[in-house]
Design an enzyme around this catalytic site. Sequence first.
Site, PDB file in Angstrom:
ATOM      1  N   LYS A   1      43.046  31.587  31.174  1.00  0.00           N
ATOM      2  CA  LYS A   1      43.457  32.980  31.348  1.00  0.00           C
ATOM      3  C   LYS A   1      44.884  33.133  30.845  1.00  0.00           C
ATOM      4  O   LYS A   1      45.778  32.388  31.238  1.00  0.00           O
ATOM      5  CB  LYS A   1      43.403  33.391  32.819  1.00  0.00           C
ATOM      6  CG  LYS A   1      43.813  34.846  33.027  1.00  0.00           C
ATOM      7  CD  LYS A   1      43.875  35.216  34.503  1.00  0.00           C
ATOM      8  CE  LYS A   1      45.196  34.923  35.128  1.00  0.00           C
ATOM      9  NZ  LYS A   1      46.130  36.042  35.240  1.00  0.00           N
TER      10      LYS A   1
ATOM     11  N   ASP B   1      43.893  38.796  30.280  1.00  0.00           N
ATOM     12  CA  ASP B   1      44.178  39.557  31.506  1.00  0.00           C
ATOM     13  C   ASP B   1      45.313  40.547  31.234  1.00  0.00           C
ATOM     14  O   ASP B   1      46.444  40.337  31.665  1.00  0.00           O
ATOM     15  CB  ASP B   1      44.558  38.545  32.603  1.00  0.00           C
ATOM     16  CG  ASP B   1      44.838  39.200  33.945  1.00  0.00           C
ATOM     17  OD1 ASP B   1      44.411  40.344  34.154  1.00  0.00           O
ATOM     18  OD2 ASP B   1      45.481  38.535  34.779  1.00  0.00           O
TER      19      ASP B   1
ATOM     20  N   LYS C   1      44.901  44.012  31.794  1.00  0.00           N
ATOM     21  CA  LYS C   1      44.791  45.134  32.759  1.00  0.00           C
ATOM     22  C   LYS C   1      45.174  46.464  32.141  1.00  0.00           C
ATOM     23  O   LYS C   1      46.115  47.143  32.593  1.00  0.00           O
ATOM     24  CB  LYS C   1      45.684  44.869  33.973  1.00  0.00           C
ATOM     25  CG  LYS C   1      45.359  43.601  34.751  1.00  0.00           C
ATOM     26  CD  LYS C   1      46.197  43.529  36.029  1.00  0.00           C
ATOM     27  CE  LYS C   1      45.946  42.297  36.848  1.00  0.00           C
ATOM     28  NZ  LYS C   1      46.475  41.044  36.271  1.00  0.00           N
TER      29      LYS C   1
ATOM     30  N   ASP D   1      45.500  53.504  30.776  1.00  0.00           N
ATOM     31  CA  ASP D   1      46.122  54.552  29.954  1.00  0.00           C
ATOM     32  C   ASP D   1      45.064  55.625  29.731  1.00  0.00           C
ATOM     33  O   ASP D   1      43.984  55.553  30.323  1.00  0.00           O
ATOM     34  CB  ASP D   1      46.613  53.937  28.626  1.00  0.00           C
ATOM     35  CG  ASP D   1      47.833  54.655  28.059  1.00  0.00           C
ATOM     36  OD1 ASP D   1      47.807  55.904  27.995  1.00  0.00           O
ATOM     37  OD2 ASP D   1      48.801  53.976  27.677  1.00  0.00           O
TER      38      ASP D   1
ATOM     39  N   THR E   1      46.119  42.912  44.835  1.00  0.00           N
ATOM     40  CA  THR E   1      46.183  42.255  46.150  1.00  0.00           C
ATOM     41  C   THR E   1      47.606  42.210  46.699  1.00  0.00           C
ATOM     42  O   THR E   1      47.819  41.827  47.842  1.00  0.00           O
ATOM     43  CB  THR E   1      45.604  40.835  46.093  1.00  0.00           C
ATOM     44  OG1 THR E   1      46.169  40.180  44.967  1.00  0.00           O
ATOM     45  CG2 THR E   1      44.100  40.848  46.000  1.00  0.00           C
TER      46      THR E   1
ATOM     47  N   ARG F   1      48.174  27.196  39.415  1.00  0.00           N
ATOM     48  CA  ARG F   1      49.007  26.031  39.732  1.00  0.00           C
ATOM     49  C   ARG F   1      48.271  24.790  40.229  1.00  0.00           C
ATOM     50  O   ARG F   1      48.701  23.671  39.894  1.00  0.00           O
ATOM     51  CB  ARG F   1      50.104  26.459  40.712  1.00  0.00           C
ATOM     52  CG  ARG F   1      51.157  27.338  40.045  1.00  0.00           C
ATOM     53  CD  ARG F   1      51.956  28.141  41.023  1.00  0.00           C
ATOM     54  NE  ARG F   1      51.169  29.228  41.576  1.00  0.00           N
ATOM     55  CZ  ARG F   1      51.632  30.118  42.454  1.00  0.00           C
ATOM     56  NH1 ARG F   1      52.887  30.027  42.867  1.00  0.00           N
ATOM     57  NH2 ARG F   1      50.847  31.080  42.898  1.00  0.00           N
TER      58      ARG F   1
HETATM   59  O1  C5P Z   1      48.722  29.635  40.454  1.00  0.00           O
HETATM   60  P1  C5P Z   1      47.670  30.515  41.066  1.00  0.00           P
HETATM   61  O2  C5P Z   1      46.338  29.824  41.254  1.00  0.00           O
HETATM   62  O3  C5P Z   1      48.148  31.205  42.321  1.00  0.00           O
HETATM   63  O4  C5P Z   1      47.434  31.632  39.953  1.00  0.00           O
HETATM   64  C1  C5P Z   1      46.540  32.687  40.144  1.00  0.00           C
HETATM   65  C2  C5P Z   1      46.485  33.558  38.948  1.00  0.00           C
HETATM   66  O5  C5P Z   1      45.680  34.695  39.258  1.00  0.00           O
HETATM   67  C3  C5P Z   1      47.829  34.116  38.478  1.00  0.00           C
HETATM   68  O6  C5P Z   1      47.741  34.293  37.060  1.00  0.00           O
HETATM   69  C4  C5P Z   1      47.913  35.448  39.178  1.00  0.00           C
HETATM   70  O7  C5P Z   1      48.703  36.372  38.489  1.00  0.00           O
HETATM   71  C5  C5P Z   1      46.449  35.874  39.151  1.00  0.00           C
HETATM   72  N1  C5P Z   1      46.062  36.831  40.173  1.00  0.00           N
HETATM   73  C6  C5P Z   1      46.213  36.596  41.524  1.00  0.00           C
HETATM   74  N2  C5P Z   1      45.821  37.524  42.430  1.00  0.00           N
HETATM   75  C7  C5P Z   1      45.277  38.669  42.012  1.00  0.00           C
HETATM   76  C8  C5P Z   1      45.105  38.923  40.662  1.00  0.00           C
HETATM   77  C9  C5P Z   1      45.516  37.965  39.751  1.00  0.00           C
HETATM   78  O8  C5P Z   1      46.693  35.538  41.914  1.00  0.00           O
HETATM   79  N3  C5P Z   1      44.863  39.536  42.900  1.00  0.00           N
END
Ligand code: C5P
Length: 238
Positions: free
Chosen positions: A34, A61, A63, A66, A125, A216
């Site tokens: 992603k 991603d 999003k 517009d 979220t 991560r």
């Molecule tokens: O490192 P981690 O697993 O927390 O990364 C989650 C990914 O999903 C990040 O790119 C974050 O921006 C994205 N994301 C999220 N929660 C959401 C929408 C997207 O953590 N509601």
Amino acid sequence: MDPRERILVALDMTDVDSAKALAMTLSGHVGGIKLGKEFFTANGPAGVKAVTGGGQPLFLDLKFHDIPNTVAGAVRSAMALGPMILNVHASGGVAMMKAAAAAVAEAPNTSEGPRPLLIAVTVLTSLGDEDMPQIGVQGSAAEQVIRLAKLAEGAGLDGVVCSAHEIIAIRAACGPDFKLVVPGIRPTWAAKGDQKRVMTPAEAVKLGADYLVIGRPIAAAADPVGAAKRIGEELQGL
Ligand code: C5P
């Protein structure tokens, strides 16, 4: 689906070489990568192509949100990057989502692969119940999520991005074929970081997640391939 294919690794970085190296290292161990606004704004389409050149499926991603004509144009431009998944904000409304879906539908299924999945973001979220009145929404954030998920389904979108805690309600509202792409995933052995309401990969898939967006726990692991394999093993047989 091979359980590994459910794993989409979030490459939340701006350095093209690091992202490319990680994408290549993880190739075959995950379903795709992603790339989001941070990477895209820094590196543009050329940066995306550099990372996906190895053929890794891409969740782009960005999003989009517009007026319909502009979003349709953005979707057409994004399609040139061959994404597996694209997204827009459901709060852009039905006409905007239909315009985006029409732009995706224009693309033939080619040897490069099937047309992308077009999914919606419902309520970020980062927003809670207390934020709803400020943005003019009556009711809870959970109610707004369902309202927008149904709107997306009605507009012809393929699914939504949602928290693992929303899976059951959205599945019930939008049916078995609606794709649920779920971030906020943490294996028991990984640090939570800034994610608060997390779920393990196996729990989320058991509830009905189609794809897991995992950053991560894989990307920042000392051994990213080992972490991806371990998650893949945890998903076997579900
Ligand atoms: O490192 P981690 O697993 O927390 O990364 C989650 C990914 O999903 C990040 O790119 C974050 O921006 C994205 N994301 C999220 N929660 C959401 C929408 C997207 O953590 N509601």
